[in-house]
Enzyme design. Structure first.
Site, PDB file in Angstrom:
ATOM      1  N   HIS A 261       4.793 -48.692  36.567  1.00 54.57           N
ATOM      2  CA  HIS A 261       4.260 -49.653  36.915  1.00 54.57           C
ATOM      3  C   HIS A 261       4.657 -50.625  35.807  1.00 54.57           C
ATOM      4  CE1 HIS A 261       1.496 -51.675  37.906  1.00 54.57           C
ATOM      5  NE2 HIS A 261       1.445 -51.313  39.599  1.00 54.57           N
ATOM      6  N   ASP A 315       2.454 -45.962  45.062  1.00 54.22           N
ATOM      7  CA  ASP A 315       3.322 -45.275  46.138  1.00 54.22           C
ATOM      8  C   ASP A 315       3.371 -43.554  46.098  1.00 54.22           C
ATOM      9  OD1 ASP A 315       4.588 -48.558  45.406  1.00 54.22           O
ATOM     10  OD2 ASP A 315       3.526 -47.359  47.740  1.00 54.22           O
TER      11      ASP A 315
HETATM   12  C1  SDX Z   1       3.263 -51.323  43.558  1.00 55.51           C
HETATM   13  O1  SDX Z   1       2.463 -54.720  40.782  1.00 55.51           O
HETATM   14  C2  SDX Z   1       1.977 -54.423  41.288  1.00 55.51           C
HETATM   15  O2  SDX Z   1       0.914 -54.016  40.792  1.00 55.51           O
HETATM   16  C3  SDX Z   1       2.709 -53.340  42.274  1.00 55.51           C
HETATM   17  C4  SDX Z   1       1.020 -52.273  43.128  1.00 55.51           C
HETATM   18  C5  SDX Z   1       0.547 -52.947  44.107  1.00 55.51           C
HETATM   19  O3  SDX Z   1      -0.277 -51.935  43.934  1.00 55.51           O
HETATM   20  O4  SDX Z   1       0.467 -54.216  44.176  1.00 55.51           O
HETATM   21  O5  SDX Z   1       1.225 -51.742  42.064  1.00 55.51           O
HETATM   22  C6  SDX Z   1       2.572 -51.589  44.533  1.00 55.51           C
HETATM   23  O6  SDX Z   1       4.214 -51.889  44.078  1.00 55.51           O
HETATM   24  C7  SDX Z   1       4.316 -50.047  42.430  1.00 55.51           C
HETATM   25  C8  SDX Z   1       5.337 -49.963  41.716  1.00 55.51           C
HETATM   26  C9  SDX Z   1       6.574 -49.052  43.164  1.00 55.51           C
HETATM   27  N1  SDX Z   1       7.591 -49.095  42.595  1.00 55.51           N
HETATM   28  C10 SDX Z   1       8.159 -47.735  42.126  1.00 55.51           C
HETATM   29  O7  SDX Z   1       7.779 -46.839  41.952  1.00 55.51           O
HETATM   30  C11 SDX Z   1       9.673 -47.912  41.716  1.00 55.51           C
HETATM   31  C12 SDX Z   1      10.145 -47.202  41.239  1.00 55.51           C
HETATM   32  N2  SDX Z   1       9.236 -47.484  39.706  1.00 55.51           N
HETATM   33  C13 SDX Z   1      10.666 -48.896  38.535  1.00 55.51           C
HETATM   34  O8  SDX Z   1      11.522 -48.992  39.607  1.00 55.51           O
HETATM   35  C14 SDX Z   1       9.390 -49.805  37.638  1.00 55.51           C
HETATM   36  O9  SDX Z   1       8.379 -48.742  37.403  1.00 55.51           O
HETATM   37  C15 SDX Z   1       8.376 -50.509  38.339  1.00 55.51           C
HETATM   38  C16 SDX Z   1       9.056 -51.639  39.113  1.00 55.51           C
HETATM   39  C17 SDX Z   1       6.908 -50.494  39.137  1.00 55.51           C
HETATM   40  C18 SDX Z   1       7.995 -51.597  37.519  1.00 55.51           C
HETATM   41  O10 SDX Z   1       9.390 -51.892  36.238  1.00 55.51           O
HETATM   42  P1  SDX Z   1       8.890 -52.871  35.321  1.00 55.51           P
HETATM   43  O11 SDX Z   1       7.149 -53.172  34.374  1.00 55.51           O
HETATM   44  O12 SDX Z   1       9.953 -53.522  35.575  1.00 55.51           O
HETATM   45  O13 SDX Z   1       9.579 -52.000  33.719  1.00 55.51           O
HETATM   46  P2  SDX Z   1      10.816 -51.610  33.302  1.00 55.51           P
HETATM   47  O14 SDX Z   1      12.019 -52.186  34.416  1.00 55.51           O
HETATM   48  O15 SDX Z   1      11.071 -53.173  32.897  1.00 55.51           O
HETATM   49  O16 SDX Z   1      11.418 -50.675  32.207  1.00 55.51           O
HETATM   50  C19 SDX Z   1      10.620 -50.276  31.517  1.00 55.51           C
HETATM   51  C20 SDX Z   1      11.224 -48.775  30.657  1.00 55.51           C
HETATM   52  C21 SDX Z   1      12.218 -48.925  30.686  1.00 55.51           C
HETATM   53  O17 SDX Z   1      13.051 -47.952  30.174  1.00 55.51           O
HETATM   54  P3  SDX Z   1      13.918 -48.254  28.889  1.00 55.51           P
HETATM   55  O18 SDX Z   1      14.968 -49.125  29.288  1.00 55.51           O
HETATM   56  O19 SDX Z   1      13.083 -49.294  27.928  1.00 55.51           O
HETATM   57  O20 SDX Z   1      14.402 -47.450  27.315  1.00 55.51           O
HETATM   58  O21 SDX Z   1      10.203 -47.516  31.266  1.00 55.51           O
HETATM   59  C22 SDX Z   1      11.579 -47.182  32.068  1.00 55.51           C
HETATM   60  C23 SDX Z   1      13.025 -48.045  32.757  1.00 55.51           C
HETATM   61  O22 SDX Z   1      13.916 -47.170  32.615  1.00 55.51           O
HETATM   62  N3  SDX Z   1      10.829 -46.975  33.363  1.00 55.51           N
HETATM   63  C24 SDX Z   1      11.717 -45.692  34.075  1.00 55.51           C
HETATM   64  C25 SDX Z   1      11.209 -46.468  35.389  1.00 55.51           C
HETATM   65  N4  SDX Z   1       9.761 -47.280  35.548  1.00 55.51           N
HETATM   66  C26 SDX Z   1      10.141 -48.096  34.513  1.00 55.51           C
HETATM   67  N5  SDX Z   1      11.764 -44.775  34.338  1.00 55.51           N
HETATM   68  C27 SDX Z   1      12.090 -44.226  35.496  1.00 55.51           C
HETATM   69  N6  SDX Z   1      11.396 -44.134  36.500  1.00 55.51           N
HETATM   70  C28 SDX Z   1      10.729 -45.148  36.410  1.00 55.51           C
HETATM   71  N7  SDX Z   1      10.322 -44.878  37.621  1.00 55.51           N
END
Ligand code: SDX
Length: 378
Positions: A261, A315
């Protein structure tokens, strides 16, 4: 004009001042108008919570009854919208059907009167009342059936399940569904709410605001993740496959759906409540092996990724709850939209109260003084 440093995805950049909800991502805390989500989930109903979000205070008994009555009175959708849905392809995604239908609602109420509290209340009531009916209607019509009329004796959550399944829902299922709607109603400046505020800031109508937000919510990185989680659990299919699956994702730097998140760096408090709701349903209606797989996923991801603040988000468990209610997977995100309409409308009202059209700047990294090259010379 002071230019801030560019942050991809506007990470950490305030886009508005708001008093609607508050999140502390380090403590895993979520409040709606200052009230903890755990207390609302335990004591409130979705319509009461929607009133709180939109008008800023918990309603009195009379205010709540009047609001519930008005929403009940407006649950039916125009026959022209049903006729429009008949031309939608059955294979189309229900989120696209919802976005088209929400925008179409604006065709019937195109006179904008954004300074008139009665106009605002009418739009709030109409959108809260009809969005569930649109979702249920498309579900029945894509199966070749006529939609059923709303059941006036049932509450908001019970009526939706009735319109969807054409039978009176089990009281526990209806209550659990109502709590799910509370949990999904609002969450500060998430992508779809940001869309809603940008659209609202141009002073367009509230139907266009909601249609814009529905389109944004549908993506797999936002509201679409709940649908992806079920697909992921089905692909994994056994507890033994969890660890290799997660190790492969990490190896490929692939995102694990339902985890991580932008704000929470601990477990999303909504995920904890949904996990407990899932357990209640499985105790009453029979176990689901995918719940065991999900809990093993949570354990392995915590072992391998908690140092990055990667934990289950809202989710991750919601889909398992909806599956147990017999809700098709591609309706999970439209259900998220049904709930989030309350938050979008609260932000629509708040934006109008002190509006300034959104027009950020950019960091230009293109060319200057380029020449037009005739096509024969390219
Ligand atoms: C919702 O914003 C909100 O409030 C949204 C929500 C709401 O109520 O409206 O809460 C609802 O959208 C929940 C999120 C649902 N999405 C998912 O579950 C999809 C999977 N999650 C990721 O895509 C991700 O965690 C996000 C999009 C939710 C957040 O991504 P960020 O903040 O842009 O984080 P990032 O992509 O910059 O990642 C930071 C690090 C990375 O590693 P490094 O490159 O630093 O080594 O964390 C890792 C990422 O690879 N990472 C994950 C991960 N999410 C982040 N690694 C594995 N699995 C994941 N899900």
């Amino acid at each position: 004009m002071m230019v801030c440093e560019y942050k991809p995805g506007l990470e950490g950049i305030p886009a508005a001042e708001s008093s609607i909800s508050f999140v502390d991502g380090q403590k895993g805390l979520l409040e709606y108008r200052g009230i903890r989500i755990e207390e609302l989930a335990q004591k409130s109903t979705f319509l009461e919570t929607a009133y709180l979000l939109i008008w800023g205070e918990l309603p009195t008994k009379d205010e709540l009854s009047a609001f519930e009555e008005e929403v009940n009175m407006h649950r039916r959708i125009k026959y022209r919208i049903r006729d429009m849905m008949k031309s939608f392809p059955e294979s189309g995604h229900p989120m696209d059907a919802l976005q088209a239908s929400a925008a179409a609602l604006g065709l019937f109420y195109s006179r904008r009167d954004l300074h008139n509290p009665a106009y605002i209340r009418d739009a709030v009531v109409r959108l809260l009342a009809t969005i569930p009916t649109m979702v249920a209607a498309f579900q029945l019509m894509r199966k070749g059936n006529d939609p059923v009329r709303p059941h006036d004796e049932l509450d908001y959550a019970g009526n939706f399940l009735y319109m969807l399944n054409e039978k009176i829902p089990d009281p526990l299922a209806a209550h659990v569904f109502d709590v799910c709607l509370i949990l999904h109603a609002e969450h500060t400046m998430n992508a779809s709410t940001f869309s809603a505020r940008v659209t609202a800031s141009t002073l367009t109508d509230p139907y266009a605001v909601v249609a814009s937000a529905v389109g944004t919510l549908g993506g797999p990185l936002h509201g679409g993740a709940n649908e992806e989680v079920i697909q992921m659990l089905e692909d994994i299919d056994s507890v033994e496959n969890v660890r290799p699956y997660i190790e492969d994702c990490i190896q490929r730097k692939a995102k694990i759906m339902g985890f991580g998140h932008r704000v929470y760096k601990v477990k999303d408090p909504r995920a904890t409540i949904l996990q407990n709701l899932a357990e209640k349903l499985f105790t009453k209606f029979g176990h689901d092996k995918y719940f065991d797989i999900a809990q093993e996923m949570e354990r392995v991801v915590e072992e391998k990724l908690s140092h990055k603040g990667i934990y289950p988000n809202v989710d991750f468990y919601s889909g398992l709850v909806y599956r147990k209610m017999g809700i098709p997977t591609d309706l999970f995100t439209p259900i998220f939209a049904i709930a989030r309409v309350a938050g979008w409308l609260a932000h629509w009202k708040e934006q109008l109260a002190e509006n300034r059209i959104f027009r950020p700047t950019q960091v230009y990294n293109g060319r200057h003084e380029a020449s037009y090259i005739p096509i024969e010379k390219r």
